[in-house]
Design a protein around this motif. Structure first.
Motif, mmCIF file in Angstrom:
data_model
loop_
_atom_site.group_PDB
_atom_site.id
_atom_site.type_symbol
_atom_site.label_atom_id
_atom_site.label_comp_id
_atom_site.label_asym_id
_atom_site.label_seq_id
_atom_site.Cartn_x
_atom_site.Cartn_y
_atom_site.Cartn_z
ATOM 1 N N THR A 55 25.793 18.284 -50.710
ATOM 2 C CA THR A 55 26.217 19.189 -49.120
ATOM 3 C C THR A 55 26.622 17.441 -48.053
ATOM 4 O O THR A 55 27.117 17.429 -47.844
ATOM 5 N N THR A 198 31.787 14.088 -54.117
ATOM 6 C CA THR A 198 31.941 14.999 -53.725
ATOM 7 C C THR A 198 32.766 15.635 -54.259
ATOM 8 O O THR A 198 32.542 16.965 -54.458
ATOM 9 N N ILE A 218 28.040 21.932 -53.353
ATOM 10 C CA ILE A 218 28.265 21.902 -52.027
ATOM 11 C C ILE A 218 28.463 23.487 -51.293
ATOM 12 O O ILE A 218 28.669 24.207 -51.047
#
Length: 267
Positions: A55, A198, A218
């Motif tokens: 995250t 990510t 995430i």
């Protein structure tokens, strides 16, 4: 849920401030708070640290990108310190992100703690961070520092979800750059770590249970709340960059690292 969102918004504001002033991108602010909330959720508890790190990287994509755009007009983003260092950081980020998805939760947490502690100790013990070098002349990055150092920065930063500012800012300080310039450079140098991390975490083979508000590891709700707080803070904070005395700026950077260390250890 309302309390959780409110806390995330507040920490999002703090991450926006630290992104501009210290180049953190949010990692040292967001990892501890997301970790705490994930640990309290039975669904996310088994992979709490992975959720926190993933995250954090997602939030950093937007934060570091926004801060980079805001810094472009200031003239602090010096090309000779960005390229080719940023390319080697990207290479290291691929390796670190892949390793992090396979790491044990306990190992990931304590490596994060060790990373913070060593950085704080090194910055205090060695000359060149709290106060600028006496001659005041910036020095160029060497070939080994750019290649091997850049790859190492990318690997460690993506593994721990911290963007790399905790390595790039001390590096730039010891090369003789003012704290404001070192923090400004940390944002574009964090972008490859954030983007690659990510992507890896979003498509990780294992993660929170299907049906939860997650993309891979995430936490989309937490990321959204953090960004709602950080983006306005970035817009406001960019107006005060350069007005803080250099030594006070450096000391404040170290103080925030100490706070983050205490938060993750206590939790």
């Amino acid at each position: 849920m309302l309390i959780e969102i409110s806390v995330l918004l507040a920490f999002g504001c703090l991450s926006g401030v630290t992104t501009v002033l210290f180049g953190f991108g949010g990692g040292f602010v967001t990892v501890p708070v997301v970790y705490a909330f994930a640990l309290a959720d039975p669904e996310n508890a088994p992979s709490a640290m992975h959720v926190a790190v993933a995250t954090s990287t997602a939030v950093m994509v937007v934060n570091a990108g926004s801060a980079t755009v805001a810094q472009l007009r200031t003239g602090r983003l010096r090309r000779d310190y960005l390229w080719p260092l940023i390319a080697f950081i990207g290479l290291g980020a691929v390796l670190g992100s892949l390793a992090a998805t396979m790491a044990d939760e306990g190992v990931l947490r304590w490596l994060f703690v060790a990373y913070l502690a060593l950085t704080i100790a090194d910055s205090v013990a060695r000359k060149g961070f709290v106060s600028m070098r006496d001659d005041g002349r910036p020095r160029a990055l060497g070939g080994f520092t750019t290649s091997a150092g850049g790859t190492g920065i990318g690997a460690v930063a993506s593994f721990l979800g911290v963007g790399g500012s905790v390595l790039t800012v001390p590096l730039m300080r010891r090369k003789g750059l003012p704290m404001a310039d070192a923090a400004a450079l940390a944002n574009p140098l964090s972008l490859p770590v954030a983007v690659i991390g990510t992507a890896v975490y979003a498509f990780a083979a294992t993660g929170p249970a299907p049906g939860a508000a997650h993309l891979g590891y995430i936490d989309l709700v937490a990321a959204g709340a953090l960004l709602c707080g950080s983006l306005p803070a970035i817009a406001v904070t960019r107006r005060v960059v350069g007005r803080i005395p250099d030594r006070a700026h450096a000391i404040a950077y170290l103080a925030l690292l100490v706070i983050a260390l205490v938060a993750i250890v206590v939790r």
